[in-house]
Design a protein around this motif. Structure first.
Motif, PDB file in Angstrom:
ATOM      1  N   GLY A  41      -8.010  -0.112   4.377  1.00 28.04           N
ATOM      2  CA  GLY A  41      -6.874  -0.751   3.737  1.00 28.04           C
ATOM      3  C   GLY A  41      -6.708  -2.199   4.167  1.00 28.04           C
ATOM      4  O   GLY A  41      -6.459  -3.082   3.340  1.00 28.04           O
ATOM      5  N   HIS A  63      -9.088  -4.462   2.495  1.00 29.74           N
ATOM      6  CA  HIS A  63      -8.678  -4.745   1.121  1.00 29.74           C
ATOM      7  C   HIS A  63      -7.487  -5.709   1.077  1.00 29.74           C
ATOM      8  O   HIS A  63      -7.453  -6.636   0.259  1.00 29.74           O
ATOM      9  CB  HIS A  63      -8.297  -3.439   0.430  1.00 29.74           C
ATOM     10  CG  HIS A  63      -7.818  -3.609  -0.981  1.00 29.74           C
ATOM     11  ND1 HIS A  63      -8.653  -3.957  -2.026  1.00 29.74           N
ATOM     12  CD2 HIS A  63      -6.573  -3.502  -1.529  1.00 29.74           C
ATOM     13  CE1 HIS A  63      -7.955  -4.047  -3.144  1.00 29.74           C
ATOM     14  NE2 HIS A  63      -6.694  -3.784  -2.869  1.00 29.74           N
ATOM     15  N   SER A  88      -8.267   3.853  -1.937  1.00 27.74           N
ATOM     16  CA  SER A  88      -8.592   3.417  -3.295  1.00 27.74           C
ATOM     17  C   SER A  88      -8.091   1.993  -3.475  1.00 27.74           C
ATOM     18  O   SER A  88      -6.885   1.727  -3.398  1.00 27.74           O
ATOM     19  CB  SER A  88      -7.931   4.344  -4.318  1.00 27.74           C
ATOM     20  OG  SER A  88      -8.116   3.855  -5.622  1.00 27.74           O
ATOM     21  N   SER A  89      -9.036   1.060  -3.694  1.00 29.93           N
ATOM     22  CA  SER A  89      -8.671  -0.366  -3.825  1.00 29.93           C
ATOM     23  C   SER A  89      -8.188  -0.638  -5.244  1.00 29.93           C
ATOM     24  O   SER A  89      -8.847  -1.321  -6.033  1.00 29.93           O
ATOM     25  CB  SER A  89      -9.867  -1.249  -3.472  1.00 29.93           C
ATOM     26  OG  SER A  89     -11.015  -0.864  -4.216  1.00 29.93           O
ATOM     27  N   PHE A 103       0.836  -1.204   0.000  1.00 29.52           N
ATOM     28  CA  PHE A 103       0.000   0.000   0.000  1.00 29.52           C
ATOM     29  C   PHE A 103       0.868   1.249   0.000  1.00 29.52           C
ATOM     30  O   PHE A 103       2.020   1.244   0.433  1.00 29.52           O
ATOM     31  CB  PHE A 103      -0.946   0.009   1.199  1.00 29.52           C
ATOM     32  CG  PHE A 103      -0.273   0.056   2.557  1.00 29.52           C
ATOM     33  CD1 PHE A 103      -0.005   1.266   3.182  1.00 29.52           C
ATOM     34  CD2 PHE A 103       0.079  -1.118   3.208  1.00 29.52           C
ATOM     35  CE1 PHE A 103       0.606   1.311   4.432  1.00 29.52           C
ATOM     36  CE2 PHE A 103       0.692  -1.087   4.464  1.00 29.52           C
ATOM     37  CZ  PHE A 103       0.953   0.141   5.073  1.00 29.52           C
ATOM     38  N   CYS A 149      -3.189  -1.028  -2.613  1.00 33.93           N
ATOM     39  CA  CYS A 149      -4.154   0.071  -2.496  1.00 33.93           C
ATOM     40  C   CYS A 149      -3.439   1.391  -2.224  1.00 33.93           C
ATOM     41  O   CYS A 149      -2.265   1.427  -1.848  1.00 33.93           O
ATOM     42  CB  CYS A 149      -5.188  -0.207  -1.405  1.00 33.93           C
ATOM     43  SG  CYS A 149      -4.538  -0.343   0.262  1.00 33.93           S
ATOM     44  N   SER A 206      -6.895  -5.718  -6.783  1.00 34.70           N
ATOM     45  CA  SER A 206      -7.455  -6.731  -5.894  1.00 34.70           C
ATOM     46  C   SER A 206      -6.596  -7.992  -5.891  1.00 34.70           C
ATOM     47  O   SER A 206      -5.839  -8.268  -6.829  1.00 34.70           O
ATOM     48  CB  SER A 206      -8.872  -7.097  -6.338  1.00 34.70           C
ATOM     49  OG  SER A 206      -9.699  -5.966  -6.357  1.00 34.70           O
TER      50      SER A 206
END
Length: 728
Positions: free
Chosen positions: A513, A516, A462-463, A445, A481, A466
Motif C-alpha cells: 500500500g 502505491h 489492489s491498486s 486506502f 487502494c 493511481s
C-alpha cells in the motif's frame, strides 16, 4: 475529522449495482473505441510520403487516450474488486460476461497500428524524447514493450488468433478462480464433542461462528428444515476450509483423524477428488482448465516468437532468463536444505512424544506448535491476546510515521450517506487518509481485513486508483487502494485478535500500500506499483515485515486486549528466538512452488494435467524433504499462477525477499528507525514507483548491487555455506 478531498474521487458503493457497472464498463469501452476509430494512420518515418505528425502531437494523442481510459479503469476496477470481496451470482455473472469484451478491447489497443506509430514517432524524435520527464519516457518505453507482447507486429490472421487466445485465457482464469472459491465454501464438516479436544477458545469461537452460518445457509438452501435446525445443539461446531478455521484445526486439534480429513479436503479442492458442483450443477474440477491454460499460453508465446511462455513472462522482469531463475532457486534450495533437514528431524522426534511414528503433512503444523511451546515456551494462542487488531493498526501507523514522516487518519463513517463519509461495500470496511509531513493529503486506502462468505481467500493490495495528473484537462487524482485480508473476525464482543503470522500479513500488504500511495509520479502507467517489474514489486511489502520482528516495533503494536499490559519479556524473547523456526522447510516449500511454476511454463510442448502432476512430483523429489500424499492436488488451487499474475513469476517472492533483506540490512547498520535512512528508502524506492528500472532504484538506495548474504543471515542459513555468495 479530515474532510474528504475531491481529488480522492471516492466510490459511492451504495450505488454500484452490477447492472450499472456493466453499463459503465460498456460505455467506457465504446468511448475508447470511438477514439481509436478516429485516430488517423501515420508513419513514424518522416522520410516517407505517408502522413506523419510531430512528436509533440503524437504525445498529445497518447495522453488524450490515457485520459479517456480512466473511466474504464474505474468502472472495471470497482466490479473486479466487488467480485473478489463480495462475490454473488449477480456480480459474478456481470463480471464474467464482460471478460470477452475487455479482452477484445485490450487486444485491439495492443495491436492498434495508428496508436503504436504515435509511440514510435515520439521515440524516433530523440531530441524531443530527451525533453520528457523520466517518468513519461519510461512509460513510453514500457508501452512499446507491451505493444510488442500484444502482437502488434503480427500478420492480421495471427493477430486474430492472438485475440482469441487472450479471450479464452481470461475466461478460463476466471472459472479457475470461481471453482476454488466455490469448492472452499461448499465444504462444511459438523464436529462431535470428542473431535474438539485441543482446540483453543478462539478456535472454538470460530467453529461455533461457522456453525451459526452453517445453520443459516442450510435453512436458506432448504437442505435442513427449521425443525431440524432447532434440534441441533445451540453451540454447534462446524469445520470449514476458510483459512482462520482451517489453521485453527490443523494447529491445535488433538484428533489426528480430523486433521487428516480436513487436510485432504483442503488439498483436493477443485480436483478430480472434489465431488462438489457449482450453482449450475457443473463440476468444480480445475484439471482440464489447467491444461488448456498452459496450452494457450504456449500458443501465445510461439506467436510472439518465444520458445515458451516462461520466456514471455521473464521478458518484463528483472531476471533475464529461465536458466538464471532456475539456478537461483536451486542454489537457494541447497542453502536451505541442511537447515530444513534439522527442522524435519526436530518435528519427527517430537511427534513420537504424541504417539506419531510416521509424521505426515497433516501433523506438521500441530507438532510444530507443540515444539514451539516446548522449546520456546511460545504459543500463538498465548500471544494472540497481545495483538488486538486496533492496537496493531495504531502501532503500524506509528511505525511508518517515524520512518517516513507520514500520518494516517481514519475517516469516520457512522452515517454512510453523510456528505463527509467514505462509502463502503461492507460494514467491516474502514477508510483512512494519508498525510505527509506538511499535512498535505497523499492518498487514501480501505482496510477489508476479515474472512467471510463470498470473499476470495488470501490477502492482497489492489491498486485501484493511481496518482495521476492531466494538466490540459485540469484533472488530478490521488492514489487510492484496497488492502484486503482474511483474518479471524471479532467475536464475543472482543476485537479481532491476531496471530503473529496475521500481523506479518498486515505489515506485508501495508508495504504494498505504501508503495502505491507514496509515489510522487503523476504518470499513471508508472505511478506506485504500476510499471514495476513483477519480481521487484514484493520488495516494499516483504521489507515492511521486518518491523514486526523487531522488539521496538513489537512494543508499538502489542498490548493485552484486557489489561493493556505490554507483551511480557519472556514471550517477546520467545517470539524473536522462534523467528527462524522451521525456516528451512518453509523456504523449500516456497521454492517447490516457484520451481514447479517455472518448469511447467518453460516446458514444450505444453503439459496436460498428467504432465503437470508429474512435473510437481519431480520437483518434490528434487527439493522437498517431507513426503506429500499421493492425493495432494495443490496445483488445482494454485490461483497465483492460473488465475493471478504470477505465471512463470512465483519465484518473485524469493527474488524480492533477497532485495528486501539486503535493503533492510542498511537499516540494521544505521538504525531501524533512522529517519534519514527512511527518507532515502522513500525517495529511491517508494516515491519513484516504476518510473525507473527496479535495479536502478535498488542500487540508488543501497549504493551497490544486491547480495544474497542478508537473506541467508535473516533465514538462519548463513552457517550452511559461509563462502557462497550471489547477487541478483
Amino acid at each position: 475529522m479530515p474532510i474528504l478531498a475531491p481529488d480522492l474521487h471516492l466510490v459511492d458503493f451504495t450505488d454500484t449495482a452490477p447492472s450499472d457497472l456493466q453499463t459503465q464498463v460498456t460505455a467506457a469501452i465504446d468511448q475508447a473505441n470511438t477514439f481509436l476509430d478516429k485516430l488517423q494512420p501515420i508513419n513514424a518515418d518522416t522520410s516517407t510520403s505517408v502522413k506523419s505528425i510531430s512528436a509533440a502531437q503524437a504525445l498529445t494523442d497518447v495522453m488524450t487516450f490515457d485520459h479517456i481510459n480512466l473511466a474504464l479503469d474505474r468502472s472495471w476496477g470497482i466490479l473486479s474488486h466487488l467480485n473478489s470481496v463480495m462475490s454473488n451470482d449477480d456480480i459474478r455473472h456481470v463480471h464474467h460476461e464482460l471478460l470477452p469484451k475487455l479482452s477484445a478491447y485490450g487486444t485491439r489497443v495492443g495491436q492498434h497500428q495508428p496508436l503504436f506509430m504515435r509511440y514510435k514517432t515520439i521515440v524516433n524524435d530523440e531530441a524531443f524524447l530527451a525533453t520528457l520527464e523520466p517518468a513519461r519516457a519510461r512509460a513510453i518505453e514500457l508501452a512499446l514493450q507491451s505493444f510488442e507482447l500484444s502482437g502488434v507486429a503480427l500478420p492480421k490472421a495471427e493477430q486474430d488468433e492472438f485475440a482469441a487466445i487472450q479471450s479464452q485465457l481470461s475466461t478460463l482464469s476466471a472459472t479457475f478462480s470461481d471453482n476454488i472459491l466455490d469448492a472452499t465454501q461448499a465444504y462444511a464438516l459438523p464436529l462431535k464433542e470428542e473431535q474438539l479436544a485441543g482446540l483453543t477458545d478462539s478456535g472454538l469461537d470460530l467453529l461455533a461462528d461457522a456453525g451459526k452460518q452453517y445453520k443459516a445457509s442450510a435453512l436458506e438452501k432448504g437442505t435442513l428444515t427449521q425443525a431440524e435446525v432447532d434440534a441441533l445443539p445451540t453451540q454447534y461446531y462446524v469445520a470449514t476450509l476458510n483459512i482462520p478455521v482451517y489453521i485453527a484445526v490443523m494447529t491445535h486439534a488433538d484428533n489426528r483423524e480430523l486433521r487428516e480429513t480436513l487436510y485432504r479436503a483442503y488439498v483436493t479442492r477443485a480436483s478430480e477428488f472434489d465431488e462438489h458442483t457449482n450453482a449450475k450443477g457443473l463440476s468444480l474440477n480445475n484439471a482440464d482448465i489447467m491444461g488448456q491454460i498452459l496450452q494457450l499460453r504456449e500458443q501465445k508465446a510461439h506467436l510472439l516468437g518465444f520458445a515458451n511462455y516462461a520466456e514471455v513472462s521473464l521478458s518484463t522482469k528483472m531476471a533475464d532468463s529461465v536458466p538464471e531463475v532456475e539456478a537461483f532457486l536451486r542454489n537457494l534450495a541447497a542453502q536451505a536444505t541442511p537447515t530444513a533437514e534439522q527442522d524435519l528431524a526436530q518435528l519427527q522426534d517430537s511427534a513420537k512424544d504424541y504417539g506419531i511414528s510416521d509424521l505426515q503433512a497433516w501433523d506438521s503444523a500441530y507438532i510444530a506448535e507443540k515444539v514451539k511451546q516446548d522449546k520456546f515456551s511460545l504459543s500463538q494462542e498465548e500471544i494472540r491476546p497481545y495483538f488486538p487488531l486496533p492496537k496493531v493498526i495504531d502501532g503500524l501507523f506509528a511505525i511508518v510515521e517515524r520512518l517516513y514522516g507520514i500520518t494516517v487518519k481514519e475517516q469516520q463513517h457512522e452515517d454512510n450517506h453523510s456528505e463527509n463519509a467514505a462509502s463502503r461495500w461492507h460494514d467491516e470496511v474502514r477508510f483512512y487518509q494519508l498525510f505527509d509531513e506538511k499535512n498535505q493529503l497523499v492518498g487514501g486506502f480501505y482496510f477489508d481485513l476479515f474472512a467471510r462468505s463470498g470473499k476470495r481467500g488470501g490477502a492482497w493490495m489492489s491498486s485501484f486508483q493511481s496518482r495521476y495528473t492531466h494538466e490540459e484537462q485540469g484533472y488530478q487524482q490521488l492514489p487510492v487502494c484496497f488492502m484486503v485480508g482474511n483474518f479471524t473476525p471479532a467475536l464475543d464482543g472482543k476485537p479481532s485478535l491476531l496471530t503473529h503470522d496475521e500481523v506479518l500479513t498486515l505489515f506485508h500488504e501495508f508495504g504494498h500500500g505504501l508503495h502505491h500511495l507514496l509515489t510522487q509520479v503523476t504518470v499513471g502507467d508508472v505511478a506506485g506499483v504500476n510499471g514495476v517489474e513483477w519480481d521487484a514489486v514484493e520488495l516494499p511489502s516483504q521489507f515492511m515485515e521486518n518491523w514486526a520482528w523487531d522488539a521496538e516495533g513489537i512494543a508499538l503494536i502489542s498490548s493485552h486486549v484486557e489489561t493493556g499490559e505490554p507483551l511480557p519479556k519472556d514471550k517477546l524473547d520467545a517470539l524473536l528466538a522462534a523467528k527462524n523456526f522451521q525456516s528451512g522447510m518453509q523456504t523449500l516449500r516456497q521454492i517447490e512452488f516457484a520451481l514447479f511454476d517455472l518448469l511447467i511454463h518453460s516446458h514444450t510442448p505444453a503439459l496436460d494435467y498428467d504432465g503437470i502432476l508429474s512435473t510437481l512430483n519431480g520437483v518434490r523429489s528434487d527439493v522437498a524433504i517431507m513426503q506429500t500424499p499421493d492425493y495432494n492436488r495443490f496445483a488445482n488451487g494454485f490461483s497465483h499462477i492460473f488465475a493471478g499474475g504470477y505465471a512463470a513469476g512465483y519465484y518473485s517472492y524469493k527474488w524480492a525477499e533477497l532485495l528486501s533483506a539486503d535493503a533492510f540490512s542498511k537499516f540494521e547498520e544505521e538504525g531501524i528507525f533512522n529517519p534519514i535512512t527512511g527518507k532515502a528508502f522513500r525517495e529511491t524506492i517508494l516515491s519513484v514507483g516504476g518510473s525507473l528500472p527496479a535495479k536502478t532504484n535498488f542500487e540508488n538506495f543501497r549504493g551497490r548491487g544486491a547480495s544474497i548474504d542478508a537473506l541467508l543471515r535473516h533465514s538462519g542459513f548463513n552457517d550452511n555455506h559461509p563462502n557462497d555468495k550471489a547477487a541478483s
